[in-house]
Design a protein around this motif. Structure first.
Motif, PDB file in Angstrom:
ATOM      1  N   ALA A 111      -1.457   4.808  -2.931  1.00 53.03           N
ATOM      2  CA  ALA A 111      -1.555   3.460  -2.367  1.00 53.03           C
ATOM      3  C   ALA A 111      -0.805   2.489  -3.276  1.00 53.03           C
ATOM      4  CB  ALA A 111      -3.018   3.043  -2.226  1.00 53.03           C
ATOM      5  N   GLU A 112      -0.205   1.491  -2.663  1.00 55.13           N
ATOM      6  CA  GLU A 112       0.525   0.465  -3.415  1.00 55.13           C
ATOM      7  C   GLU A 112      -0.461  -0.454  -4.144  1.00 55.13           C
ATOM      8  OE1 GLU A 112       3.922   0.152  -3.134  1.00 55.13           O
ATOM      9  OE2 GLU A 112       4.148   1.707  -1.598  1.00 55.13           O
ATOM     10  N   ALA A 113       0.066  -1.194  -5.112  1.00 55.90           N
ATOM     11  CA  ALA A 113      -0.755  -2.202  -5.794  1.00 55.90           C
ATOM     12  C   ALA A 113      -1.276  -3.203  -4.766  1.00 55.90           C
ATOM     13  CB  ALA A 113       0.066  -2.911  -6.863  1.00 55.90           C
ATOM     14  N   ASP A 114      -0.416  -3.628  -3.840  1.00 55.76           N
ATOM     15  CA  ASP A 114      -0.872  -4.427  -2.700  1.00 55.76           C
ATOM     16  C   ASP A 114      -0.932  -3.496  -1.487  1.00 55.76           C
ATOM     17  OD1 ASP A 114      -1.357  -5.990  -0.560  1.00 55.76           O
ATOM     18  OD2 ASP A 114       0.396  -7.291  -0.800  1.00 55.76           O
ATOM     19  N   PRO A 115      -2.117  -3.027  -1.151  1.00 59.47           N
ATOM     20  CA  PRO A 115      -2.232  -1.971  -0.142  1.00 59.47           C
ATOM     21  C   PRO A 115      -2.340  -2.484   1.293  1.00 59.47           C
ATOM     22  CG  PRO A 115      -4.376  -2.376  -1.108  1.00 59.47           C
ATOM     23  CD  PRO A 115      -3.432  -3.377  -1.715  1.00 59.47           C
ATOM     24  N   ALA A 116      -2.222  -3.797   1.497  1.00 58.34           N
ATOM     25  CA  ALA A 116      -2.543  -4.393   2.794  1.00 58.34           C
ATOM     26  C   ALA A 116      -1.797  -3.728   3.953  1.00 58.34           C
ATOM     27  CB  ALA A 116      -2.222  -5.887   2.770  1.00 58.34           C
ATOM     28  N   PHE A 117      -0.513  -3.509   3.743  1.00 59.76           N
ATOM     29  CA  PHE A 117       0.344  -2.960   4.772  1.00 59.76           C
ATOM     30  C   PHE A 117      -0.195  -1.637   5.334  1.00 59.76           C
ATOM     31  CE2 PHE A 117       4.451  -1.179   6.171  1.00 59.76           C
ATOM     32  CZ  PHE A 117       4.896  -2.264   6.901  1.00 59.76           C
TER      33      PHE A 117
END
Lengths: 428, 428
Positions: free
Chosen positions: B188-194
C-alpha cells in the motif's frame, strides 16, 4: 473479411457451432470485422435432427465436398477419434484449407504429422477446444503468457472424474455409486474407462505440455493412473488431514530440456484454489517464471462452451493466420530436445493407506521397511479396531521408485490384506 | 519479424520489461518468430540504478527522441497518471507509432480520444497490463471468449484491498492495523486513498466493462464505495454467516443496451471460488452466454507479472497488428448505445450492521421501517449485551434505493448510535 467454413461431423459439438453462428455471427462481425459464413456441413447421417435448423442444401454426406471445395477456407473437424478424422484433417490441409478441431486424441497422437503438414501446406491449425472446453487455455499459454517459460502445470481437465470425486466427497458415496450418478446425469459414458482410467486427462496433458515446453510430449511419455482405486475411506481421511483428492494432470520443467509428466490422483491442500474446483468444472493452474502462479477455470466440456472455443479459433485464424500455436508447434518439430524423466526418480510426499491385520509388530514392520528405503513418516493415523484396520500414513518427501519398492515389500508381509493405496500430495 | 521498441518511463515496471527482454527475447523469438528489439529508454531520471543494466547510449531524458524516431515501431508508455502520459501517447500515435501501456487511469478517462487517435493514425493500441497485472484477461475477453456476450463480471482487481481484507480475516486485525501491515510490506502507498477508496478498482472495471459491453463505461458511470468502513466485527459476522468480504468491481448486462457497474465490498458465499482469492492475488470471474462461468486468477500487480503482460502485447501486436481490442474499442466509438443504470434501481440481498441502544422496541422500530419500504428480513443476529449492541440482519432481495432510504430513516432513530453498515451479498 469473410471466412468460409465447412463443418465435418454434425454431432453435439457441431450443432453447438451452428447454434452460435446462427445466434451471434452478426455480433461477432460487428466486434471483430470477421464474417463467419457456414458453407457446408458433412455427416454420414444428415437426417437426424440436432436441435438446430439448417437449410437442407448445406448438408452433404461426402466429406470430399468440403475438403476439395473451392469456396471453403477453413474446415472444422468434429468427428473425433483417429480415423477417418486423421485422413480428413491431413487431406484438407494438403488441399489448402486451414483446420480447426476439438480432437484431443488425434492431436495428441499425430502431433508431428499434423503440424508438419500444416507447415508444408502453409495453412493454420487451431485446437483451442481440445483442452479445457471453453477455457481459452491454449491461447493463454501461446499468447498471453508468451513472455514466460512455463515451469509447472496442474490440470483438472476431465469433468467426469471431477464430478465423481466431488460426489464421493459431498455425498459420501463410494466410487461405483458416484459413477452410476455420473452416468445417469450424462457426465459419464456407458463405458467410462477412457475417462476414469485417466486416458482423456493424459491426452489433454500431452497437448498442454507440448505447447508449454516446446517438445512433443506423447501419451507414452506420461505415466497414467486413474481414479478407480479411490475409496470413500480415502476421501474421508484426506478431509480429516486437510486435503481434497482430485485427478490431476501434472507436468513440470525439471531443467532446460527435461520435464516430468503424469496423470494421477493427488491430495490437494484444502486452502489451495484447485481444491475448490468442483463438479464437471475444469481448471488449469500453472506457474510461469515471470507471472508466477495463475489459474484458468471454466466449463471443460458441453456443447456450447466447446463450440465457443471453436468459434474463437475461427476469429483468431482470420486475424492472425498461422497463429502462435503454429509457431510454437513448429518449434517442437525442429528442436525436440525435451526429455521426459521417468517417474521413478521423481520426489513427492505421499499418503498411504495400508490395510493390515490388527496384531503386534505390524506397525513396526511397516515402519521398518519404509525406513530401510529412506522414507520417513510425517504422520500416522490408526483408529479403528477389527480384524483388519487401515493404517494411514503421510510421508515426508520420498523418491517414487523407492516408495514403490517399499510398498511392494510391505504388501508382501503376511499381515497385509489388500494392496496399499498410495496417493501423492501436492507440494507447492 | 523485428519490432523496434521505445520505452518511456523507466520505473519499476519499465525495469521489469527490460529484465524480461534481456532474459527471454531470444526464446520469445524462437517461440514466435518475433524479435523484440529495445532501441531507446526515456526517463527524466537516467542516473538512478534500476536493478538492471542497460547500455548508456540507450538512455535519453527526452521522450521526443522516441516519439519522433524513425527507427521505432512501438512506444511503451509506463509513466502512469494523466499528463504527460496522455500527450505522449497521443503524439506517438499521431507520429505513426503503435502504443502499449499499463496506464489504467489514462485509458479509463481518455478512452474515446485514445482509440479514435489510434484509428485515425492507423496504429495499434494495447493495454493488457492495465487490468489484472499478469492475467491475460483483456485478450481472453476480446479473443478467447469472442463468441460470447459477457453477461456478468466480478473482479477482485485491487491487490492492496484484497491484502488488507485477507489480513483482517486471517489475523483478526482491525482495518487500520491491516493497512499498516500492507504499507510496511510495500503493498500500500503512504497515501492509500486511491486503492482503499475503490478508485483503482473502478478504473479497471471501467476498462473491463468497456471491452465487454461495447460502450465506454466511464468512471462517472460507476458507483464507488471502498473498504474503509469495514470492521473486524463485520468480517467475523460474515464468517459466522458463511461469507467472506471482498472488494469487488461488478458489472452486469441488464438488457441489450443497459448495464450496471459498481465497486463496493461484497459478501461472497464461502463456497464460491472468488472467496478463496486471497492476499495480493487478483481474479476476474465472469459469465459468458455460451461458455457459462469462468475465472481467471493470478498476480494483479508487481514488476514481472505486469511486465509479462506488456511483452505479450508486443508479440500480439507483431502478429495481429491492430488486434481485437482495437476492433472492439472502435465499436464503442461508433455505437455507444450502452446506458448505465443508476444503482438505486438495482436489487440485491444485503447484510446490515445496525448499532443500537439495548432497550425495548428497538428491533420492532427497525423492522417496522424496513417493512415500510418492502424490505424483508431473512435472518437476524443480536448476541452481545452492553449499552450499545450490534444488530446483524440479512435481508431478502431489495432495491438499493429503498434500502438507502430505509437506512437513513433507521439511522435517524434516537436509539441508533453509529451509521448503519450495509454490504451487498453476491447472489449467483
Amino acid at each position: 473479411m469473410q471466412i468460409n467454413i465447412g463443418l465435418i461431423g454434425f454431432g453435439t459439438i457441431g450443432a453447438g457451432v451452428v447454434k452460435i453462428l446462427q445466434k451471434s455471427a452478426s455480433s461477432i462481425e460487428e466486434k471483430t470485422g470477421v464474417r463467419l459464413c457456414l458453407k457446408r456441413i458433412a455427416d454420414l447421417d444428415i437426417t437426424t435432427t440436432r436441435g438446430v435448423e439448417v437449410e437442407p442444401e448445406l448438408l452433404t454426406t461426402k466429406a470430399e465436398e468440403i475438403i476439395y471445395a473451392d469456396d471453403i477456407d477453413v474446415v472444422i473437424e468434429l468427428i473425433g477419434g483417429y480415423e477417418p478424422a486423421r485422413t480428413i484433417v491431413l487431406s484438407a490441409m494438403r488441399a489448402g484449407k486451414s483446420v480447426v478441431t476439438a480432437n484431443k486424441a488425434l492431436l495428441s497422437r499425430y502431433w508431428e504429422e499434423i503440424f508438419q503438414t500444416a507447415a508444408e501446406s502453409q495453412v493454420a491449425f487451431y485446437a483451442e477446444a481440445s483442452v479445457g472446453g471453453g477455457i481459452p487455455i491454449i491461447s493463454a499459454i501461446t499468447q498471453g503468457l508468451v513472455a514466460n517459460e512455463i515451469c509447472e502445470i496442474y490440470g483438472i481437465i476431465n469433468g467426469t472424474c471431477n464430478y465423481i470425486l466431488t460426489k464421493m466427497s459431498d455425498e459420501c458415496l463410494e466410487f461405483s455409486e458416484a459413477l452410476k450418478q455420473a452416468q445417469t446425469n450424462g457426465y459419464a459414458e456407458a463405458d467410462p474407462a477412457f475417462d476414469i482410467e485417466g486416458i482423456d486427462t493424459a491426452h489433454k496433458l500431452s497437448i498442454l505440455s507440448s505447447i508449454s515446453f516446446g517438445g512433443h510430449v506423447s501419451l507414452d511419455d506420461i505415466s497414467i493412473e486413474g481414479i478407480t482405486k479411490i475409496t470413500k475411506q480415502d476421501i474421508d481421511y484426506a478431509k480429516e488431514l486437510g486435503f481434497v483428492i482430485k485427478l490431476i494432470g501434472v507436468a513440470k520443467r525439471l531443467s532446460a530440456n527435461e520435464i516430468e509428466a503424469s496423470v494421477h490422483p493427488v491430495m490437494i491442500p484444502e486452502n489451495h484454489l484447485l481444491s475448490s474446483v468442483n463438479d464437471v468444472f475444469n481448471a488449469v493452474y500453472l506457474i510461469g517464471d515471470f507471472v508466477g502462479p495463475m489459474m484458468f477455470y471454466g466449463k471443460g466440456a458441453g456443447q456450447l462452451p466447446t463450440a465457443s472455443a471453436i468459434v474463437s479459433d475461427l476469429v483468431m485464424l482470420a486475424h492472425q493466420g498461422k497463429g502462435l500455436i503454429n509457431a510454437r508447434a513448429s518449434l517442437t518439430m525442429e528442436e525436440n530436445m525435451i526429455k521426459v524423466r521417468k517417474t521413478d526418480s521423481i520426489s513427492s510426499r505421499y499418503y498411504l493407506r495400508i490395510t493390515a491385520e490388527d496384531r503386534p509388530c505390524v506397525l513396526a514392520n511397516i515402519a521398518g521397511i519404509l525406513g530401510k528405503y529412506g522414507i520417513s513418516i510425517a504422520s500416522c493415523i490408526q483408529k479403528e479396531r477389527g480384524q483388519f484396520v487401515p493404517i494411514i500414513m503421510l510421508t515426508h518427501e520420498a523418491e517414487e521408485g523407492n516408495l514403490r519398492t517399499a510398498i511392494a515389500e510391505i504388501d508382501g508381509l503376511p499381515e497385509i490384506k489388500d494392496k496399499t493405496v498410495c496417493i501423492s500430495l501436492m507440494v507447492y
